[in-house]
Enzyme design. Sequence first.
Site, PDB file in Angstrom:
ATOM      1  CB  SER A  13      -0.866  -0.030   1.264  1.00  0.00           C
ATOM      2  OG  SER A  13      -1.565   1.166   1.431  1.00  0.00           O
ATOM      3  CB  SER A  14       1.464   4.139   0.558  1.00  0.00           C
ATOM      4  OG  SER A  14       0.253   4.360   1.229  1.00  0.00           O
ATOM      5  CE  LYS A  17      -0.346  -2.086  -5.192  1.00  0.00           C
ATOM      6  NZ  LYS A  17       0.010  -1.392  -3.936  1.00  0.00           N
ATOM      7  CB  THR A  18      -3.298   3.737  -7.506  1.00  0.00           C
ATOM      8  OG1 THR A  18      -3.691   2.602  -6.724  1.00  0.00           O
ATOM      9  CG2 THR A  18      -4.537   4.355  -8.134  1.00  0.00           C
ATOM     10  CG  ASP A  38      -8.061  -0.620  -2.485  1.00  0.00           C
ATOM     11  OD1 ASP A  38      -8.070  -1.600  -1.714  1.00  0.00           O
ATOM     12  OD2 ASP A  38      -7.169   0.245  -2.461  1.00  0.00           O
TER      13      ASP A  38
END
Length: 199
Positions: A13-14, A17-18, A38
């Site tokens: 997370s963080s 990737k997004t 998500d």
Amino acid sequence: MKQGIIVFLNGTSSSGKTSISTELLNQYEVSFHHLSIDNFFNGLFHDYIDFINTSIESAEGEDVQVPAQIIIDPLITLFYSTIKFMSAKGMNVVVDTVNDNDERFNTCLSLLIDHPVLFVGVTCSKEELIRREKLREDRESGLAISQYDQVYCFNEYDLELNTEILRPDECANLILDFIRLNREYSAFKKLDKRSVGVS
């Protein structure tokens, strides 16, 4: 039919990737679909998760601890099955999830091993992960660090991207360069199933 490319972004997370996924979706050279765990849970299964949570809250009787995996694991299998289906239909997919559970990773490996998976390590330092979490304010503090060792236990990647050094658009361009060169997507095929129970 030619199978679609699966760009599998492996990171905590963080880790970025997004942001990389967004850059890949915004370019026009290669068409991609984005499948995020998500969005998969909060979008497609939002009402279902609400139903489960409401049912649990309203349940009477003795408080018995039931593993959340009873619900979560089949949905994650469906997530990976959806990726496999999209690739089989010739669609290119950017996968945005966190591999921090041995059993779930083994399911992923079994389902996708015969598809063209570009396995990309998305990394940055622990200090940077902590800084990003504080800035985001939409993640539990310490989540990325708790995932770190399990997520980054792989020693095989087709491509490794340090998002502390590279901007999201630079990362996306390196992925596109790899695809343009028609290089073999071999790292995912070299991975072994993990021993269940380590995590």
